[in-house]
Scaffold this motif. Structure first.
Motif, PDB file in Angstrom:
ATOM      1  N   LEU A 216      47.879 -37.103-121.893  1.00 46.71           N
ATOM      2  CA  LEU A 216      49.102 -36.151-121.416  1.00 46.71           C
ATOM      3  C   LEU A 216      48.760 -34.814-122.007  1.00 46.71           C
ATOM      4  O   LEU A 216      48.182 -34.469-123.114  1.00 46.71           O
ATOM      5  CB  LEU A 216      50.417 -36.983-122.169  1.00 46.71           C
ATOM      6  N   LEU A 217      49.334 -33.925-121.213  1.00 51.26           N
ATOM      7  CA  LEU A 217      49.250 -32.536-121.599  1.00 51.26           C
ATOM      8  C   LEU A 217      50.437 -32.307-122.731  1.00 51.26           C
ATOM      9  O   LEU A 217      51.322 -33.149-122.755  1.00 51.26           O
ATOM     10  CB  LEU A 217      49.622 -31.742-120.319  1.00 51.26           C
ATOM     11  N   PRO A 218      50.244 -31.118-123.545  1.00 49.62           N
ATOM     12  CA  PRO A 218      51.306 -31.111-124.498  1.00 49.62           C
ATOM     13  C   PRO A 218      52.739 -30.909-123.876  1.00 49.62           C
ATOM     14  O   PRO A 218      52.602 -30.381-123.037  1.00 49.62           O
ATOM     15  CB  PRO A 218      50.815 -29.814-125.146  1.00 49.62           C
ATOM     16  N   GLY A 219      53.278 -31.185-124.587  1.00 52.01           N
ATOM     17  CA  GLY A 219      55.055 -30.991-124.088  1.00 52.01           C
ATOM     18  C   GLY A 219      55.988 -31.282-125.313  1.00 52.01           C
ATOM     19  O   GLY A 219      55.632 -31.480-126.509  1.00 52.01           O
TER      20      GLY A 219
ATOM     21  N   MET B 150      58.807 -34.376-108.022  1.00 54.98           N
ATOM     22  CA  MET B 150      59.179 -33.452-108.853  1.00 54.98           C
ATOM     23  C   MET B 150      58.041 -32.573-109.329  1.00 54.98           C
ATOM     24  O   MET B 150      58.282 -31.730-110.176  1.00 54.98           O
ATOM     25  CB  MET B 150      60.081 -34.154-110.131  1.00 54.98           C
ATOM     26  N   GLY B 151      56.946 -32.843-108.753  1.00 53.06           N
ATOM     27  CA  GLY B 151      55.582 -31.925-108.951  1.00 53.06           C
ATOM     28  C   GLY B 151      54.966 -32.577-110.266  1.00 53.06           C
ATOM     29  O   GLY B 151      53.961 -31.652-110.972  1.00 53.06           O
ATOM     30  N   PHE B 152      55.319 -33.885-110.912  1.00 55.86           N
ATOM     31  CA  PHE B 152      54.525 -34.174-111.924  1.00 55.86           C
ATOM     32  C   PHE B 152      53.312 -34.909-111.348  1.00 55.86           C
ATOM     33  O   PHE B 152      53.206 -35.681-110.554  1.00 55.86           O
ATOM     34  CB  PHE B 152      55.355 -35.273-112.603  1.00 55.86           C
ATOM     35  N   ASN B 153      52.101 -34.707-112.262  1.00 55.49           N
ATOM     36  CA  ASN B 153      50.810 -35.233-111.934  1.00 55.49           C
ATOM     37  C   ASN B 153      50.477 -36.388-112.916  1.00 55.49           C
ATOM     38  O   ASN B 153      50.648 -36.117-114.045  1.00 55.49           O
ATOM     39  CB  ASN B 153      49.988 -34.190-112.050  1.00 55.49           C
ATOM     40  N   GLU B 154      49.914 -37.454-112.611  1.00 55.05           N
ATOM     41  CA  GLU B 154      49.404 -38.483-113.240  1.00 55.05           C
ATOM     42  C   GLU B 154      48.148 -38.063-113.977  1.00 55.05           C
ATOM     43  O   GLU B 154      47.376 -37.731-113.640  1.00 55.05           O
ATOM     44  CB  GLU B 154      49.259 -39.844-112.484  1.00 55.05           C
ATOM     45  N   GLY B 155      48.030 -38.478-115.591  1.00 55.87           N
ATOM     46  CA  GLY B 155      47.139 -38.036-116.316  1.00 55.87           C
ATOM     47  C   GLY B 155      46.244 -39.232-116.317  1.00 55.87           C
ATOM     48  O   GLY B 155      46.369 -40.350-116.164  1.00 55.87           O
ATOM     49  N   THR B 156      44.877 -38.864-116.518  1.00 52.01           N
ATOM     50  CA  THR B 156      43.934 -39.916-116.735  1.00 52.01           C
ATOM     51  C   THR B 156      42.964 -39.199-117.838  1.00 52.01           C
ATOM     52  O   THR B 156      43.251 -38.412-118.617  1.00 52.01           O
ATOM     53  CB  THR B 156      42.948 -39.960-115.534  1.00 52.01           C
ATOM     54  N   HIS B 157      42.011 -40.234-118.260  1.00 57.37           N
ATOM     55  CA  HIS B 157      41.038 -40.143-119.473  1.00 57.37           C
ATOM     56  C   HIS B 157      40.110 -38.491-119.154  1.00 57.37           C
ATOM     57  O   HIS B 157      40.423 -37.696-120.077  1.00 57.37           O
ATOM     58  CB  HIS B 157      40.132 -40.989-119.557  1.00 57.37           C
TER      59      HIS B 157
ATOM     60  N   PRO C 170      43.954 -34.666-118.304  1.00 54.83           N
ATOM     61  CA  PRO C 170      45.373 -35.066-118.796  1.00 54.83           C
ATOM     62  C   PRO C 170      46.428 -34.644-117.774  1.00 54.83           C
ATOM     63  O   PRO C 170      46.185 -33.418-117.090  1.00 54.83           O
ATOM     64  CB  PRO C 170      45.621 -34.261-120.143  1.00 54.83           C
ATOM     65  N   GLY C 171      47.588 -35.296-117.894  1.00 57.86           N
ATOM     66  CA  GLY C 171      48.753 -34.724-116.681  1.00 57.86           C
ATOM     67  C   GLY C 171      49.932 -34.848-117.475  1.00 57.86           C
ATOM     68  O   GLY C 171      50.247 -34.902-118.683  1.00 57.86           O
ATOM     69  N   HIS C 172      51.157 -35.213-116.742  1.00 61.88           N
ATOM     70  CA  HIS C 172      52.417 -34.996-117.095  1.00 61.88           C
ATOM     71  C   HIS C 172      52.907 -36.614-117.397  1.00 61.88           C
ATOM     72  O   HIS C 172      53.945 -36.656-118.302  1.00 61.88           O
ATOM     73  CB  HIS C 172      53.254 -34.398-116.115  1.00 61.88           C
ATOM     74  N   TYR C 173      52.171 -37.469-116.858  1.00 60.12           N
ATOM     75  CA  TYR C 173      52.707 -38.822-117.043  1.00 60.12           C
ATOM     76  C   TYR C 173      51.621 -39.969-116.927  1.00 60.12           C
ATOM     77  O   TYR C 173      50.699 -39.425-116.347  1.00 60.12           O
ATOM     78  CB  TYR C 173      53.902 -39.183-116.254  1.00 60.12           C
ATOM     79  N   VAL C 174      51.684 -40.915-117.539  1.00 65.46           N
ATOM     80  CA  VAL C 174      50.848 -42.208-117.521  1.00 65.46           C
ATOM     81  C   VAL C 174      51.478 -43.307-117.169  1.00 65.46           C
ATOM     82  O   VAL C 174      52.721 -43.459-117.468  1.00 65.46           O
ATOM     83  CB  VAL C 174      49.966 -42.100-118.822  1.00 65.46           C
ATOM     84  N   VAL C 175      50.777 -44.320-116.634  1.00 66.96           N
ATOM     85  CA  VAL C 175      51.304 -45.555-116.085  1.00 66.96           C
ATOM     86  C   VAL C 175      50.505 -46.808-116.595  1.00 66.96           C
ATOM     87  O   VAL C 175      49.392 -46.661-116.468  1.00 66.96           O
ATOM     88  CB  VAL C 175      51.436 -45.446-114.654  1.00 66.96           C
ATOM     89  N   GLU C 176      51.241 -47.840-116.942  1.00 65.86           N
ATOM     90  CA  GLU C 176      50.507 -49.151-117.107  1.00 65.86           C
ATOM     91  C   GLU C 176      51.555 -50.326-116.903  1.00 65.86           C
ATOM     92  O   GLU C 176      52.570 -50.269-116.973  1.00 65.86           O
ATOM     93  CB  GLU C 176      50.337 -49.275-118.574  1.00 65.86           C
TER      94      GLU C 176
END
Ligand code: A2P
Length: 268
Positions: free
Chosen positions: A116-119, A247-254, A257-263
């Motif tokens: 994830l990007l810093p937030g 909403m313009g959010f990108n999924e993060g990977t190894h 990094p992005g705005h969200y991650v999913v499992e």
């Protein structure tokens, strides 16, 4: 094929260690959790999963399970559904104290902060057993230094399925090591979809209708400020992903990094 199968089984077995069941808790007819011993060399990042299983007919039968325990805890904890004809959970639900379970020597997963990007606000959105990796994460003192605020949402059909509700609201805030962080920075938001409860509805609807933000007293999601981790049913993941994407959010990977991650939560 038989030779391949036997070689495959041996390979899986060689990556598993037998551990001893220490406690079992049945939350509902369809949900239980258990703790077991931990191999001293087993390492993981909070939020990751491993393989858990049993030996059935001299063969390993394993599935992916997130650790619900934090990586500094002595024992391991897992949260599981019970599927009456599920190959593994039909057996696993009958575990007794002292039984052996197999645990992989390895762990992996995408629900980690370096994807994830810093937030400033971290939202942990879960349904059902998708809560498990977030139990590990909310017990991680480091997460509270990366984010000003952590919001954990858990959506289930029924109130009884809100596993760890009392632990999160009563025990954790009193914990001598992380109680203060929990009290100051964690918001727990349980919701139920199929019976009356103070918070009702699917998380997707609560996001879209703005109820989640009203109730938590936080501003709606912004790409600059908010980061998310999602874990739960495939349908919830699909719909929430679509909502975030719009909403313009990108999924993060190894690697990025992005705005969200999913499992995906274990469903079998
Ligand atoms: P619902 O009762 O409205 O189906 P399940 O037990 O099927 O895995 O679902 C766990 C929780 O996730 C339930 O409260 C369910 O609500 C909710 N859910 C199911 N599908 C979705 C979806 N597409 N978006 C948001 N929440 C969902």
């Amino acid at each position: 094929d038989r030779l391949f199968a036997a070689t495959y089984d041996r390979f899986i077995m060689s990556n598993l260690t037998p551990q001893t069941v220490l406690s079992i808790r049945h939350w509902t007819d369809t949900l239980f959790s258990f703790t077991c011993t931990r191999d001293p060399s087993f390492r993981f990042d909070n939020g990751q999963f491993t393989l858990v299983g049993l030996e059935v007919n001299n063969k390993p039968l394993v599935r992916a399970y997130s650790m619900a325990s934090a990586n500094y805890e002595e024992n391991l904890e897992f949260l599981s559904i019970k599927v009456q004809d599920g190959p593994l959970t039909s057996r696993l639900q009958h575990l007794k104290i002292g039984d052996s379970v197999y645990i992989s020597k390895k762990s992996t997963g995408t629900l980690v902060t370096h994807h994830l990007l810093p937030g400033s606000t971290l939202w942990l959105l879960s349904t059902g057993t998708g809560l498990a990796p977030f139990m590990s994460i909310i017990k991680d003192p480091e997460i509270y230094s990366h984010y000003e605020r952590i919001v954990l949402t858990h959506t289930c059909r029924f109130i009884d399925e809100l596993a760890y509700k009392e632990y999160i609201t009563q025990s954790l805030p009193q914990n001598e090591h992380i109680g203060e962080l929990i009290r100051d920075q964690l918001i727990y938001y349980p919701t139920v979809t199929r019976e009356p409860f103070r918070n009702r509805g699917r998380i997707t609807d609560l996001i879209q209708g703005g109820k989640l933000f009203e109730d938590t007293d936080l501003p709606p999601f912004s790409v600059e400020r908010d980061r998310l981790m999602l874990c739960g049913s495939p349908h919830m993941l699909k719909d929430t992903r679509a909502l975030l994407k719009a909403m313009g959010f990108n999924e993060g990977t190894h690697s990025q990094p992005g705005h969200y991650v999913v499992e995906r939560a274990f469903v079998d």
